[in-house]
Structure formats: C-alpha cells, structure tokens
Design a protein around this motif. Structure first.
Motif, mmCIF file in Angstrom:
data_model
loop_
_atom_site.group_PDB
_atom_site.id
_atom_site.type_symbol
_atom_site.label_atom_id
_atom_site.label_comp_id
_atom_site.label_asym_id
_atom_site.label_seq_id
_atom_site.Cartn_x
_atom_site.Cartn_y
_atom_site.Cartn_z
ATOM 1 N N LYS A 1 31.001 46.580 38.082
ATOM 2 C CA LYS A 1 30.197 45.380 38.293
ATOM 3 C C LYS A 1 30.547 44.653 39.586
ATOM 4 O O LYS A 1 29.673 44.157 40.286
ATOM 5 C CB LYS A 1 30.376 44.420 37.107
ATOM 6 N N LEU A 2 31.855 44.563 39.879
ATOM 7 C CA LEU A 2 32.272 43.732 40.998
ATOM 8 C C LEU A 2 32.941 44.509 42.121
ATOM 9 O O LEU A 2 33.258 43.936 43.159
ATOM 10 C CB LEU A 2 33.249 42.649 40.497
ATOM 11 N N GLY A 3 33.212 45.796 41.906
ATOM 12 C CA GLY A 3 33.885 46.576 42.935
ATOM 13 C C GLY A 3 35.346 46.214 43.077
ATOM 14 O O GLY A 3 35.897 46.267 44.175
ATOM 15 N N LEU A 4 36.007 45.849 41.967
ATOM 16 C CA LEU A 4 37.396 45.417 42.015
ATOM 17 C C LEU A 4 38.303 46.466 41.389
ATOM 18 O O LEU A 4 37.932 47.135 40.429
ATOM 19 C CB LEU A 4 37.563 44.091 41.260
ATOM 20 N N PRO A 5 39.533 46.634 41.886
ATOM 21 C CA PRO A 5 40.467 47.621 41.332
ATOM 22 C C PRO A 5 41.143 47.102 40.073
ATOM 23 O O PRO A 5 40.973 45.951 39.675
ATOM 24 C CB PRO A 5 41.481 47.799 42.466
ATOM 25 N N ASP A 6 41.950 47.969 39.460
ATOM 26 C CA ASP A 6 42.683 47.612 38.244
ATOM 27 C C ASP A 6 43.915 46.801 38.621
ATOM 28 O O ASP A 6 45.008 47.328 38.789
ATOM 29 C CB ASP A 6 43.091 48.893 37.501
ATOM 30 N N THR A 7 43.732 45.511 38.770
ATOM 31 C CA THR A 7 44.845 44.629 39.130
ATOM 32 C C THR A 7 44.864 43.396 38.239
ATOM 33 O O THR A 7 45.160 42.294 38.681
ATOM 34 C CB THR A 7 44.747 44.205 40.604
ATOM 35 N N GLY A 8 44.497 43.579 36.964
ATOM 36 C CA GLY A 8 44.609 42.495 36.003
ATOM 37 C C GLY A 8 43.417 41.569 35.935
ATOM 38 O O GLY A 8 43.530 40.461 35.405
ATOM 39 N N PHE A 9 42.262 41.992 36.437
ATOM 40 C CA PHE A 9 41.096 41.118 36.393
ATOM 41 C C PHE A 9 40.472 41.042 35.007
ATOM 42 O O PHE A 9 39.802 40.078 34.675
ATOM 43 C CB PHE A 9 40.032 41.593 37.394
ATOM 44 N N ILE A 10 40.653 42.072 34.203
ATOM 45 C CA ILE A 10 40.013 42.083 32.889
ATOM 46 C C ILE A 10 40.643 41.024 31.996
ATOM 47 O O ILE A 10 41.843 40.740 32.080
ATOM 48 C CB ILE A 10 40.120 43.479 32.245
ATOM 49 N N SER A 11 39.833 40.422 31.136
ATOM 50 C CA SER A 11 40.290 39.303 30.317
ATOM 51 C C SER A 11 40.574 39.730 28.886
ATOM 52 O O SER A 11 40.170 40.808 28.432
ATOM 53 C CB SER A 11 39.226 38.197 30.305
ATOM 54 N N TYR A 12 41.246 38.846 28.184
ATOM 55 C CA TYR A 12 41.535 39.060 26.759
ATOM 56 C C TYR A 12 40.246 39.267 25.964
ATOM 57 O O TYR A 12 40.138 40.188 25.151
ATOM 58 C CB TYR A 12 42.311 37.852 26.235
ATOM 59 N N GLY A 13 39.254 38.413 26.197
ATOM 60 C CA GLY A 13 38.011 38.506 25.437
ATOM 61 C C GLY A 13 37.291 39.822 25.646
ATOM 62 O O GLY A 13 36.736 40.402 24.704
ATOM 63 N N GLU A 14 37.285 40.319 26.879
ATOM 64 C CA GLU A 14 36.623 41.592 27.160
ATOM 65 C C GLU A 14 37.333 42.744 26.457
ATOM 66 O O GLU A 14 36.690 43.659 25.922
ATOM 67 C CB GLU A 14 36.584 41.829 28.671
ATOM 68 N N MET A 15 38.659 42.706 26.438
ATOM 69 C CA MET A 15 39.414 43.760 25.762
ATOM 70 C C MET A 15 39.156 43.747 24.256
ATOM 71 O O MET A 15 38.982 44.796 23.633
ATOM 72 C CB MET A 15 40.906 43.593 26.041
#
Length: 447
Positions: free
Chosen positions: A74-88
C-alpha cells in the motif's frame, strides 16, 4: 483445589471461550511430543489453509509478511515496525478461523511498554492464537537479520515477559509465550544467553535467539536450560544463521523451527512469472498453476455446496410456508401465551373476515376528510392484566366492518367517528386506551 490443577485451564473456561483456548492446548501437545517440529510462516487465511493441507502441525504468522501485505503493497514501506497491533489482530483472526492447526502469532515487541504487552497478549488470545512471539527490541523495531537493531534494558525486557504471563493468568488462557531476544547482534552472544535464561525464569514457555551466527552458537544456546523448548529461525535465501536440516536441528536440541520466507518468496516469483507470460500474450503454461477445479476445492466451494444441500427448501415447502403465514402479520405466541389465552374464554378470537370497504367519496362525489383512509393503519394492541401481550395486530383503516369479531370489547365504539376526528393527525396517535371487564388493557393507535 488439587483437581483443578490436574485439569488444563482451557477446560475450566466457560464454554464460549474453550474454542479460543483449545489451540494453545494443541500447541503444548506438540511441544511435549518428541522430535523437532517445522512451522512455515503464513501471510493470510489461504496460505495458512495450504500449510494445513500440506500436513504441518502448526504455522506462524510473520511480522515481515504482514508488513509486506499491509505496508509494502500500500505504501511502499519496508518491514521496519510500521504494522500496528490492530492490523496484526485483525489479520490473525482471519487466519486462526480458517484452520484447525495451532497458529503462533508474531507480536514484535508487544507494541509498547509492559502495559501494552498485556493488552497485546489478551488481544492475541481473543483472536485465537495458540502462541505469541515477543521480542526485546526498542521501538521502532528492525527486521530480523538486518542492521541497526537495538534492544531495551534487561529489566524492561524481563518485565515484558512477566506482563505477558500476567495477561495469560488473568484471562485463564494457556497461550504459549515465545520469548525472543535480538541481543546477539545488538550486544553479544553472552548477553543473548543471559536474557534467554531470564526469560525462562520469568515464565516464558519457549526461548528464541534470533540471528545466531554459527552452528556452534546454536549448540551453546541449546545447552542453556536444556529442558526449556528452543526455537530456530531458518531464514531462507541467506540470513546470518546457517540453514540446517530438521534432523540436524533436532540433534542440537531444538523443538520448533520456523521458515519465514518460503511461501512469500515463491508467491512473489510465481506472480512475476505469470505477469510476464500475460504481458507476452500468453497464459501460464499447464502445470504451473492449479486447475480451476483444484482452486475451487482448495477455496472450499465443494464443501460449501455439500453443506448448502442440507438447508435446501423445495418449492412445495415454500408454498406451504406462504400459505400458513397470517395476512395481518399477527405475532406468533409462545407456549406460555397460548396457555394464558386458553384459560380466559373472554380473550378475543381472531377470525378472517370479509370487511366492508368504506367509500373514499362523500355523497356528492367530493373527497372528504375520510378520503385518505386507505393510506392509514389501525394498530390494535391488547395487554393482559398479568403483563403478557395477547394481541398486536395492524389492520387497514378502511377495513372496519367486523373489527368487534377481533376485539369484542370494541363493540359499541364508533371507530369511524374517531377516525374522522383524527383524519388530519400524524401517525402514532392513540385513539383509545381503556381496560375491559376482565382487566385487559385495550389500545388502538392510528398509524
């Protein structure tokens, strides 16, 4: 209290919660069984279902996978902790509901301080996870086997695990807590071994040192607290940890082994190949993808069709249902209501009547105040003196002849005159409200 200790906590939970706790029980049985157990990482419900169909006993959800799906796409961002608790939690719940095997959820660093960790653990329990992986990185965290990883202090790292254990106890769950440390690359091997011991002492069920750099380091790790299950991470494609076979990992002393990139890696390559074929004017060749029938079977179409047959209604049944429905929409009575009505001979008896339809025109063919009667409805409600509702029926206001057959207590009441007086009123007006001779309350509303 001895008998309670002998019974797993998930069996002591209320029935609605047992289904949540059962996956943790299954995972604990895996931990208690001999040998090393492989668990591929999944990234959605379909990939988890494929893992189950392939015969694996459990699977993981990977923060890297979810970051890829939610952020990279969606945003073109790497795996550096952007994902949130709610999404998980949202994605994890979809996965756990799709399979019957236990699923271990990656919770990164718990998304904050120890209080956040407690909330995270409880959320993962509600989502149906069998286990949860918690690490000691700072926020924002870094992807495993990459640079710039930093860890929190020993004290805070231990408190995170204690908070997770408390959350488990408070919910009566049996979720498996996997404590991960990234201190091997951030600090030293000795520090990672010290933290592993401390995590086990704090109540972790499984310990995991990420990015061990050699087989000798892996052996040193497994020699720490040999009775505590260890987890290995086989990062496909070239990480810091050497790739070993399941037999070699078992010989070292590992119990769980994760494969975080295999499914996603093949999905990426398969999509690239398919897109290249389509762009070249071709479709993927036979054998490179499942047939349409196989896809339908994997997605559950055949199971759905079989279950659908159980609830099929024939045309004859539908016709009988329509014939048995009441044209006036009189509410169904409970057995108690029926018994009450049978005891009171003065209760109204509902009959199908042929009504007299009042003309909408006056004697001089001009419309009067009663001409809009067809658009109005009378609601007749009877409440027994015991408080139970006996009747609640709606009748077109033009169907007045025979209303006393429905409600004998309305005999002698000039309903038409009441309607004439209320012709200009808005809906919901109460026309009558009185008690009959047996004490039942009669109400007539104009709607």
């Amino acid at each position: 209290m001895g008998w309670r200790k002998a019974i797993p906590k998930w069996l002591l939970a209320p029935p609605p919660l047992r289904k949540i706790f059962c996956p943790a029980k299954k995972l604990r049985l895996i931990l208690d069984s001999p040998g090393v157990h492989q668990g591929p990482a999944c990234f959605d419900a379909l990939s988890a279902l494929l893992v189950q169909r392939a015969g694996f006993d459990y699977c993981f959800t990977s923060g890297m996978y979810f970051d890829f799906r939610f952020r990279k796409a969606k945003l073109g961002l790497p795996d550096t902790g952007f994902i949130s608790y709610g999404e998980m939690v949202d994605q994890g719940q979809q996965i756990t509901q799709a399979v019957s095997i236990p699923v271990i959820g990656d919770a990164d660093n718990g998304y904050g301080n120890p209080m956040n960790v407690k909330r995270t653990v409880k959320g993962y329990i509600r989502a149906g996870f069998a286990g949860i992986i918690l690490e000691d990185q700072v926020s924002p965290k870094a992807c495993g086997h990459t640079r710039n990883r930093k860890v929190v202090s020993r004290e805070e790292a231990i408190m995170r695990i204690k908070a997770a254990v408390d959350a488990r106890e408070e919910t009566g769950s049996d979720i498996v807590i996997v404590a991960r440390t990234d201190s091997r690359q951030a600090v030293s091997l000795d520090e990672s071994l010290w933290r592993s011991r401390a995590f086990a002492d704090a109540g972790a069920d499984v310990v995991f040192i990420d990015a061990l750099a050699s087989e000798r380091e892996m052996k040193s790790f497994c020699e720490v607290l040999p009775l505590v299950p260890k987890m290995a991470n086989m990062l496909e494609g070239g990480g810091k940890t050497p790739i070993l076979t399941p037999f070699e990992l078992e010989e070292l002393g590992y119990k769980l082994v994760a494969y975080p990139l295999s499914l996603m890696g093949y999905v990426i390559r398969a999509m690239q190949d398919s897109l290249a074929a389509i762009k070249g004017g071709r479709i993927p060749p036979p054998g490179s993808m499942p047939s349409f029938e196989e896809i339908k079977d994997i997605l559950g179409f055949n199971t759905y069709y079989e279950e659908e047959k159980r609830y099929a209604i024939s045309s004859g049944q539908m016709a009988r249902q329509r014939a048995s429905s009441n044209v006036y929409g009189i509410q169904q009575r409970t057995p108690d209501d029926t018994e009450q009505r049978s005891k009171s001979p003065q209760d109204p008896v509902v009959e199908v009547i042929t009504p007299e339809v009042y003309s909408s025109y006056g004697a001089d063919n001009s419309r009067g105040p009663f001409s809009g009667i067809w658009s109005r409805t009378l609601r007749v409600k009877i409440t027994g003196r015991d408080g139970f509702e006996k009747l609640d029926v709606r009748i077109p206001a033009g169907f007045l002849d025979g209303i006393t057959n429905i409600v004998p207590a309305l005999g002698g009441v000039n309903i038409k005159e009441l309607l004439d007086d209320a012709a200009g009123e808005l809906g919901g007006k109460l026309l009558l409200d009185f008690n009959d001779t047996v004490g039942d309350r009669i109400q007539v509303f104009l709607e």
